[in-house]
Scaffold this motif. Sequence first.
Motif, PDB file in Angstrom:
ATOM      1  N   SER A 256       0.812  -1.212   0.000  1.00  0.00           N
ATOM      2  CA  SER A 256       0.000   0.000   0.000  1.00  0.00           C
ATOM      3  C   SER A 256       0.848   1.267   0.000  1.00  0.00           C
ATOM      4  O   SER A 256       1.864   1.349   0.700  1.00  0.00           O
ATOM      5  N   PRO A 257       0.439   2.286  -0.748  1.00  0.00           N
ATOM      6  CA  PRO A 257       1.155   3.567  -0.739  1.00  0.00           C
ATOM      7  C   PRO A 257       0.950   4.333   0.563  1.00  0.00           C
ATOM      8  O   PRO A 257       1.608   5.349   0.797  1.00  0.00           O
ATOM      9  N   GLU A 263       8.387   0.806   6.513  1.00  0.00           N
ATOM     10  CA  GLU A 263       7.450  -0.308   6.670  1.00  0.00           C
ATOM     11  C   GLU A 263       7.434  -1.175   5.414  1.00  0.00           C
ATOM     12  O   GLU A 263       7.336  -2.404   5.487  1.00  0.00           O
ATOM     13  N   VAL A 264       7.524  -0.518   4.257  1.00  0.00           N
ATOM     14  CA  VAL A 264       7.498  -1.261   2.996  1.00  0.00           C
ATOM     15  C   VAL A 264       8.745  -2.123   2.861  1.00  0.00           C
ATOM     16  O   VAL A 264       8.669  -3.300   2.477  1.00  0.00           O
ATOM     17  N   LEU A 267       8.452  -5.149   4.942  1.00  0.00           N
ATOM     18  CA  LEU A 267       7.600  -6.152   4.311  1.00  0.00           C
ATOM     19  C   LEU A 267       8.336  -6.840   3.161  1.00  0.00           C
ATOM     20  O   LEU A 267       8.195  -8.060   2.963  1.00  0.00           O
ATOM     21  N   ALA A 268       9.106  -6.079   2.406  1.00  0.00           N
ATOM     22  CA  ALA A 268       9.865  -6.667   1.298  1.00  0.00           C
ATOM     23  C   ALA A 268      10.868  -7.682   1.822  1.00  0.00           C
ATOM     24  O   ALA A 268      11.035  -8.769   1.249  1.00  0.00           O
ATOM     25  N   ASN A 269      11.553  -7.354   2.924  1.00  0.00           N
ATOM     26  CA  ASN A 269      12.503  -8.290   3.516  1.00  0.00           C
ATOM     27  C   ASN A 269      11.801  -9.533   4.058  1.00  0.00           C
ATOM     28  O   ASN A 269      12.285 -10.653   3.910  1.00  0.00           O
ATOM     29  N   VAL A 270      10.640  -9.332   4.686  1.00  0.00           N
ATOM     30  CA  VAL A 270       9.865 -10.471   5.195  1.00  0.00           C
ATOM     31  C   VAL A 270       9.441 -11.383   4.051  1.00  0.00           C
ATOM     32  O   VAL A 270       9.483 -12.615   4.170  1.00  0.00           O
TER      33      VAL A 270
END
Length: 322
Positions: A256-257, A263-264, A267-270
């Motif tokens: 989400s933008p 936070e993004v 999430l990308a690493n997760v």
Amino acid sequence: MKFSVDGWDPAYGPAFDVEELAESTAAVDPAIEVPTAGWAPMPVSRPLRLPNSVLFVDGVRRTDARIWIDDADAASGGERAVAGLCASYAAGVVRTSGCTAEVVVAEVRRRLITEARTATNISTDTGDYPVHHVTAKTNQPAALTLSNALQESLLQLELVVAASARAASPPDDHDLLIVDGPMRGKVDLPRTLGHIKTHSAQYLPTKLNAIVAELGTGERTPVFSVATGWQRYSWYLRLPCSPAGPWTGIVRLEASPNLDLSEVTELANVSQTLLKRFASVEYKDSRAPQNLVPIAGLEKQLRHRLGAAPLLYRSLRVAAGR
């Protein structure tokens, strides 16, 4: 001659077509995480806090019958035949936690979609088809208008089941919601990723797009932003797969933008650590590895819940003859 065979079932069309992948006209900023000069495959760089549970959302749709409705014609004062679409669709959520997975929400809907103003609900021995009126568009065929309305109905149902699953979660649950498909219409869902299996446009400049083919298993590209009619963050990731074409096993993730960049990237690493756990394998899934195992299982169950297509078709024929 040395060659490899893509494991993706050709019946679904190509997951990536190097000859037809047109450069997107979207506004893309590839330098929000890493300057373009420093773009390179990114391995997992630090320990991560993984979610306690992962929720997978998906939906399926099916046309049960195409019908014609005798509708009043305002122009001539008589009647005209107007197309209608009788369809079934379903959406559900699979919750995975540890070594367990279960379908926690699944809902089925049926609908008659048409622009006929005099159309009413259709009742059959196998269920009802509530009418949904649409407005004809001069710049697109009627069949496309009906299909788009069905897809929008499915999108709304996916939002309903996602909210239901989240409402049933423990209040302290650190979860992640993965939507099968783009984040369009779902950017307000918290802790959510869109998972795109196939690639129909080239979002990155050619030089950076070539880096996608260099990704190793579990590696990702830097995060970039994409703006078309709506905005989102995105990155590419390679899932575990047998060696084949340069884009084999590549998926694109969206976020989400509304999130902060920190936070993004978290999430990308997760996603690098998490998604490879759910990647499918060729001997079980003809769309491996992109079609994640929980999604494949959910699709199968949802299609079963739609009911027997021949029975529904026959019941509509009977209702038409009454």
